[in-house]
Motif scaffolding. Structure first.
Motif, PDB file in Angstrom:
ATOM      1  N   ARG A  23       0.844  -1.198   0.000  1.00 40.81           N
ATOM      2  CA  ARG A  23       0.000   0.000   0.000  1.00 40.81           C
ATOM      3  C   ARG A  23       0.877   1.244   0.000  1.00 40.81           C
ATOM      4  O   ARG A  23       1.893   1.299   0.670  1.00 40.81           O
ATOM      5  CB  ARG A  23      -0.891   0.019   1.236  1.00 40.81           C
ATOM      6  CG  ARG A  23      -2.061  -0.910   1.134  1.00 40.81           C
ATOM      7  CD  ARG A  23      -3.136  -0.453   2.095  1.00 40.81           C
ATOM      8  NE  ARG A  23      -4.100  -1.504   2.290  1.00 40.81           N
ATOM      9  CZ  ARG A  23      -4.242  -2.185   3.428  1.00 40.81           C
ATOM     10  NH1 ARG A  23      -3.476  -1.918   4.457  1.00 40.81           N
ATOM     11  NH2 ARG A  23      -5.155  -3.113   3.528  1.00 40.81           N
ATOM     12  N   ALA A  25       0.770   5.631   0.157  1.00 43.19           N
ATOM     13  CA  ALA A  25      -0.097   6.736   0.578  1.00 43.19           C
ATOM     14  C   ALA A  25       0.671   8.042   0.662  1.00 43.19           C
ATOM     15  O   ALA A  25       1.901   8.055   0.753  1.00 43.19           O
ATOM     16  CB  ALA A  25      -0.707   6.428   1.936  1.00 43.19           C
ATOM     17  N   THR A  26      -0.090   9.124   0.617  1.00 39.89           N
ATOM     18  CA  THR A  26       0.477  10.444   0.863  1.00 39.89           C
ATOM     19  C   THR A  26      -0.590  11.337   1.477  1.00 39.89           C
ATOM     20  O   THR A  26      -1.784  11.110   1.297  1.00 39.89           O
ATOM     21  CB  THR A  26       1.029  11.092  -0.424  1.00 39.89           C
ATOM     22  OG1 THR A  26       1.623  12.345  -0.090  1.00 39.89           O
ATOM     23  CG2 THR A  26      -0.065  11.326  -1.459  1.00 39.89           C
ATOM     24  N   ARG A  27      -0.106  12.337   2.199  1.00 39.33           N
ATOM     25  CA  ARG A  27      -0.999  13.355   2.758  1.00 39.33           C
ATOM     26  C   ARG A  27      -0.758  14.706   2.108  1.00 39.33           C
ATOM     27  O   ARG A  27      -1.497  15.646   2.343  1.00 39.33           O
ATOM     28  CB  ARG A  27      -0.715  13.527   4.255  1.00 39.33           C
ATOM     29  CG  ARG A  27      -1.551  12.682   5.136  1.00 39.33           C
ATOM     30  CD  ARG A  27      -1.160  13.022   6.561  1.00 39.33           C
ATOM     31  NE  ARG A  27      -1.698  12.064   7.481  1.00 39.33           N
ATOM     32  CZ  ARG A  27      -2.976  12.022   7.825  1.00 39.33           C
ATOM     33  NH1 ARG A  27      -3.819  12.886   7.317  1.00 39.33           N
ATOM     34  NH2 ARG A  27      -3.397  11.114   8.663  1.00 39.33           N
ATOM     35  N   LYS A  48      -2.184  19.572  -0.264  1.00 42.00           N
ATOM     36  CA  LYS A  48      -2.566  18.781   0.916  1.00 42.00           C
ATOM     37  C   LYS A  48      -3.508  17.655   0.512  1.00 42.00           C
ATOM     38  O   LYS A  48      -4.429  17.304   1.249  1.00 42.00           O
ATOM     39  CB  LYS A  48      -3.236  19.693   1.936  1.00 42.00           C
ATOM     40  CG  LYS A  48      -2.268  20.663   2.583  1.00 42.00           C
ATOM     41  CD  LYS A  48      -3.007  21.612   3.478  1.00 42.00           C
ATOM     42  CE  LYS A  48      -2.072  22.669   4.022  1.00 42.00           C
ATOM     43  NZ  LYS A  48      -2.808  23.829   4.504  1.00 42.00           N
ATOM     44  N   THR A  50      -4.800  14.014  -0.078  1.00 37.30           N
ATOM     45  CA  THR A  50      -4.514  12.689   0.476  1.00 37.30           C
ATOM     46  C   THR A  50      -4.857  11.636  -0.571  1.00 37.30           C
ATOM     47  O   THR A  50      -5.815  11.777  -1.324  1.00 37.30           O
ATOM     48  CB  THR A  50      -5.330  12.405   1.747  1.00 37.30           C
ATOM     49  OG1 THR A  50      -6.699  12.657   1.461  1.00 37.30           O
ATOM     50  CG2 THR A  50      -4.892  13.273   2.904  1.00 37.30           C
ATOM     51  N   CYS A  51      -4.030  10.594  -0.595  1.00 36.66           N
ATOM     52  CA  CYS A  51      -4.253   9.515  -1.544  1.00 36.66           C
ATOM     53  C   CYS A  51      -3.739   8.219  -0.947  1.00 36.66           C
ATOM     54  O   CYS A  51      -2.682   8.199  -0.302  1.00 36.66           O
ATOM     55  CB  CYS A  51      -3.506   9.819  -2.841  1.00 36.66           C
ATOM     56  SG  CYS A  51      -3.520   8.431  -3.993  1.00 36.66           S
ATOM     57  N   VAL A  52      -4.507   7.167  -1.123  1.00 37.55           N
ATOM     58  CA  VAL A  52      -4.057   5.833  -0.728  1.00 37.55           C
ATOM     59  C   VAL A  52      -4.232   4.917  -1.936  1.00 37.55           C
ATOM     60  O   VAL A  52      -5.267   4.945  -2.606  1.00 37.55           O
ATOM     61  CB  VAL A  52      -4.860   5.288   0.483  1.00 37.55           C
ATOM     62  CG1 VAL A  52      -4.395   3.868   0.817  1.00 37.55           C
ATOM     63  CG2 VAL A  52      -4.700   6.185   1.692  1.00 37.55           C
ATOM     64  N   ASP A  54      -3.648   0.921  -3.133  1.00 35.44           N
ATOM     65  CA  ASP A  54      -3.317  -0.454  -2.802  1.00 35.44           C
ATOM     66  C   ASP A  54      -2.830  -1.098  -4.098  1.00 35.44           C
ATOM     67  O   ASP A  54      -3.631  -1.441  -4.969  1.00 35.44           O
ATOM     68  CB  ASP A  54      -4.578  -1.152  -2.263  1.00 35.44           C
ATOM     69  CG  ASP A  54      -4.246  -2.542  -1.746  1.00 35.44           C
ATOM     70  OD1 ASP A  54      -3.298  -3.144  -2.264  1.00 35.44           O
ATOM     71  OD2 ASP A  54      -4.946  -2.995  -0.826  1.00 35.44           O
ATOM     72  N   GLU A  61      -7.721   5.745  -3.907  1.00 33.97           N
ATOM     73  CA  GLU A  61      -8.662   6.752  -3.408  1.00 33.97           C
ATOM     74  C   GLU A  61      -7.966   8.077  -3.195  1.00 33.97           C
ATOM     75  O   GLU A  61      -6.828   8.118  -2.729  1.00 33.97           O
ATOM     76  CB  GLU A  61      -9.267   6.293  -2.068  1.00 33.97           C
ATOM     77  CG  GLU A  61     -10.490   5.434  -2.241  1.00 33.97           C
ATOM     78  CD  GLU A  61     -11.110   5.063  -0.909  1.00 33.97           C
ATOM     79  OE1 GLU A  61     -11.166   5.925  -0.011  1.00 33.97           O
ATOM     80  OE2 GLU A  61     -11.513   3.900  -0.769  1.00 33.97           O
ATOM     81  N   PHE A  62      -8.685   9.137  -3.533  1.00 32.44           N
ATOM     82  CA  PHE A  62      -8.173  10.494  -3.360  1.00 32.44           C
ATOM     83  C   PHE A  62      -9.161  11.310  -2.552  1.00 32.44           C
ATOM     84  O   PHE A  62     -10.361  11.087  -2.655  1.00 32.44           O
ATOM     85  CB  PHE A  62      -8.104  11.211  -4.712  1.00 32.44           C
ATOM     86  CG  PHE A  62      -6.901  10.913  -5.526  1.00 32.44           C
ATOM     87  CD1 PHE A  62      -5.771  11.701  -5.405  1.00 32.44           C
ATOM     88  CD2 PHE A  62      -6.898   9.869  -6.437  1.00 32.44           C
ATOM     89  CE1 PHE A  62      -4.659  11.453  -6.184  1.00 32.44           C
ATOM     90  CE2 PHE A  62      -5.789   9.616  -7.216  1.00 32.44           C
ATOM     91  CZ  PHE A  62      -4.661  10.409  -7.093  1.00 32.44           C
ATOM     92  N   ALA A  63      -8.648  12.284  -1.846  1.00 39.15           N
ATOM     93  CA  ALA A  63      -9.518  13.310  -1.264  1.00 39.15           C
ATOM     94  C   ALA A  63      -8.761  14.628  -1.291  1.00 39.15           C
ATOM     95  O   ALA A  63      -7.598  14.699  -0.896  1.00 39.15           O
ATOM     96  CB  ALA A  63      -9.913  12.946   0.162  1.00 39.15           C
ATOM     97  N   MET A 184       3.181   2.266   2.930  1.00 41.48           N
ATOM     98  CA  MET A 184       2.499   2.296   4.243  1.00 41.48           C
ATOM     99  C   MET A 184       2.985   1.168   5.126  1.00 41.48           C
ATOM    100  O   MET A 184       3.237   0.079   4.655  1.00 41.48           O
ATOM    101  CB  MET A 184       1.005   2.129   4.030  1.00 41.48           C
ATOM    102  CG  MET A 184       0.300   3.455   3.881  1.00 41.48           C
ATOM    103  SD  MET A 184      -1.463   3.153   3.672  1.00 41.48           S
ATOM    104  CE  MET A 184      -2.064   3.596   5.297  1.00 41.48           C
TER     105      MET A 184
END
Lengths: 184, 307
Positions: A23, A25-27, A48, A50-52, A54, A61-63, A184
């Motif tokens: 996995r 990820a980043t923030r 800023k 966020t992304c995870v 897998d 997923e992004f936000a 991760m």
């Protein structure tokens, strides 16, 4: 146990065994957008995001917090939040989908992979199925970077641009995504 | 046996399902305080200051105009023949501190002020329910000595005699997307007044609100109450009384401009003038149509914090 049953059991357990997943990820991912018209260019940056991801399943997923987009002009930023994105009602833009074109194993070696990210992009409370081109780069140090460039039409996401400023805001907005992902 | 295998499959499926919320793996996001923005469309409600500041590095060029009173009648084209203007420049030194300078044709006055946001209403990340600012300003009339209204016959024309000050607290809240309300207790100090019946320090309380009709349209109202027995007889007014300033307006926002159209009983567009020297009576039709135009220029882009 009959061998076939054992086989089914092994098959069933396989995803569990893989739960030592790859996995990433980043923030502090970077999403920028650019609107260009003969009258005015508009640029905004959000660092800023966020992304995870897998890598085993490809799920991604992004936000992105809408209020975290920074503009050169303060008034533009205010209007972006107040009038166009209505960030108090729709605080985030999100993406949920799958990345295909690179396997988890391939990420252990340096290389550049052309990938496709497909899934649901939600902006301004409107969800659209999208398929976007991207690139995953693993450098010699093993750092995984993901980039993408695509076009978004405000109209598609029910973002109304009044006639008054029609000439200042492009009908198609270029979005660039630039992520440096940590394991991760 | 087959059945138990299916059970395993089902278990695995639910296991996979649990990973659906990938972002949840990152845990709660840590975001800094998020301050409320756009409580008002402009830094002025009509005449007085609003909760909003000019943003850091932004220069706001303001052109304000007031026509004569509607009650002036047909001969004066219901006030449109006459006009007062204030040209002003505001600048945001930081996001919390703004300064401004202006020149009004009303009593040929130059005014300047500074305003600092002490408390900032917060949407997320902290719990401050209100915005509270402090403003202080000064005005100087540049009229010839024999025309300064508060000079008695043969008054010595000291420079300080031309000056007035004001201090104001602006406290308010954006209650929701549409509605904001503020209270502005303050004092206007006049170095020299026309008579002993007038107080040098005039205590007043302002109230203002805005209601957004649409994303780009808002109605504003503003009222300044002057506590009784502080102002003397008003020259040239039938009953000799000064009035409280009452203004109502409409804000229209386009890309880089805000147009404020309003009706007010004050001609002055600086605090000493509209708080202590308003003579127009709404009931009498002493209503002046006016507008403020604000055009902002980003003259300096603040460095973004390096992360």
């Amino acid at each position: 146990m009959k061998p076939t049953n054992l086989f089914i059991l092994a098959l069933a357990l396989a995803p569990l065994a893989l739960s030592a997943q790859e996995r990433f990820a980043t923030r502090n991912g970077h999403i920028a957008f650019h609107s260009s018209t003969p009258i005015e260019n508009i640029d905004a940056d959000n660092r800023k995001v966020t992304c995870v991801w897998d890598a085993t399943t490809g799920a991604m997923e992004f936000a992105a917090l809408i209020k975290a987009f920074e503009f050169e002009k303060a008034l533009m930023q205010e209007h972006f939040n107040e009038n166009y994105m209505e960030s108090n009602t729709y605080p985030k833009a999100t993406f949920k989908g799958k990345l295909s074109g690179v396997t988890a194993d391939e990420l252990h070696a340096a290389g550049t992979y052309v990938v496709t990210v497909a899934g649901d992009l939600t902006i301004h409370g409107v969800t659209k199925a999208v398929s976007l081109p991207g690139k995953v780069v693993v450098d010699a140090a093993g750092v995984v970077k993901a980039t993408s460039e695509f076009i978004v039409k405000p109209e598609d996401y029910d973002i109304k641009i009044p006639g008054m400023v029609r000439k200042q805001i492009a009908e198609t907005i270029k979005v660039t995504v630039d992520l440096s992902l940590d394991r991760m | 046996m087959i059945r138990s295998s299916f059970f395993f499959l089902a278990l695995c499926a639910s296991q996979l399902h649990a990973q659906d919320d990938l972002l949840g793996l990152l845990g709660e996001e840590e975001t800094g305080p998020e301050y409320t923005t756009a409580s008002f469309k402009a830094t002025r409600v009509v005449n007085g200051l609003s909760l909003e500041n000019t943003a850091h590095g932004v220069l706001d060029f303001r052109i304000s105009h007031r026509f004569g009173y509607l009650s002036a009648g047909r001969e004066q084209f219901w006030g449109l023949d006459q006009a007062f203007i204030r040209l002003g420049l505001d600048y945001g030194i930081t996001d919390r501190l703004m300064v401004g300078l202006g020149r009004s044709s009303f009593q040929k006055t130059v005014d300047g002020f500074a305003k600092y946001k002490i408390l900032r209403q917060c949407d997320a990340g902290c719990s401050m329910p209100i915005t509270l600012s402090f403003a202080a300003g000064s005005s100087i009339t540049t009229l010839p000595a024999n025309q300064v209204p508060w000079y008695a016959e043969g008054e010595t024309d000291y420079f300080t005699n031309r000056m007035g000050y004001y201090f104001q607290v602006i406290a308010g809240r954006k209650f929701n997307e549409s509605f904001s309300l503020q209270l502005m207790p303050g004092v206007v100090h006049r170095n020299l007044v026309a008579s002993t019946q007038e107080r040098n320090d005039v205590i007043n309380l302002g109230g203002a609100g805005r209601y957004k009709l649409s994303k780009r349209l808002a109605v504003n109202a503003e009222y300044y109450y002057v506590f009784p027995d502080q102002l003397g007889p008003a020259p040239g007014v039938a009953d000799g009384k000064y009035r409280n300033s009452l203004s109502m307006g409409l804000d229209i926002e386009t890309g880089g401009h805000v147009f404020q159209l309003h009706c007010t009983n004050s001609f002055a567009m600086y605090e000493r003038g509209f708080i202590t020297e308003t003579t127009g009576d709404w009931a009498n039709g002493d209503i002046s149509f006016g507008f403020n135009i604000s055009r902002v220029f980003t003259v300096h882009t603040p460095k973004k914090p390096v992360e």
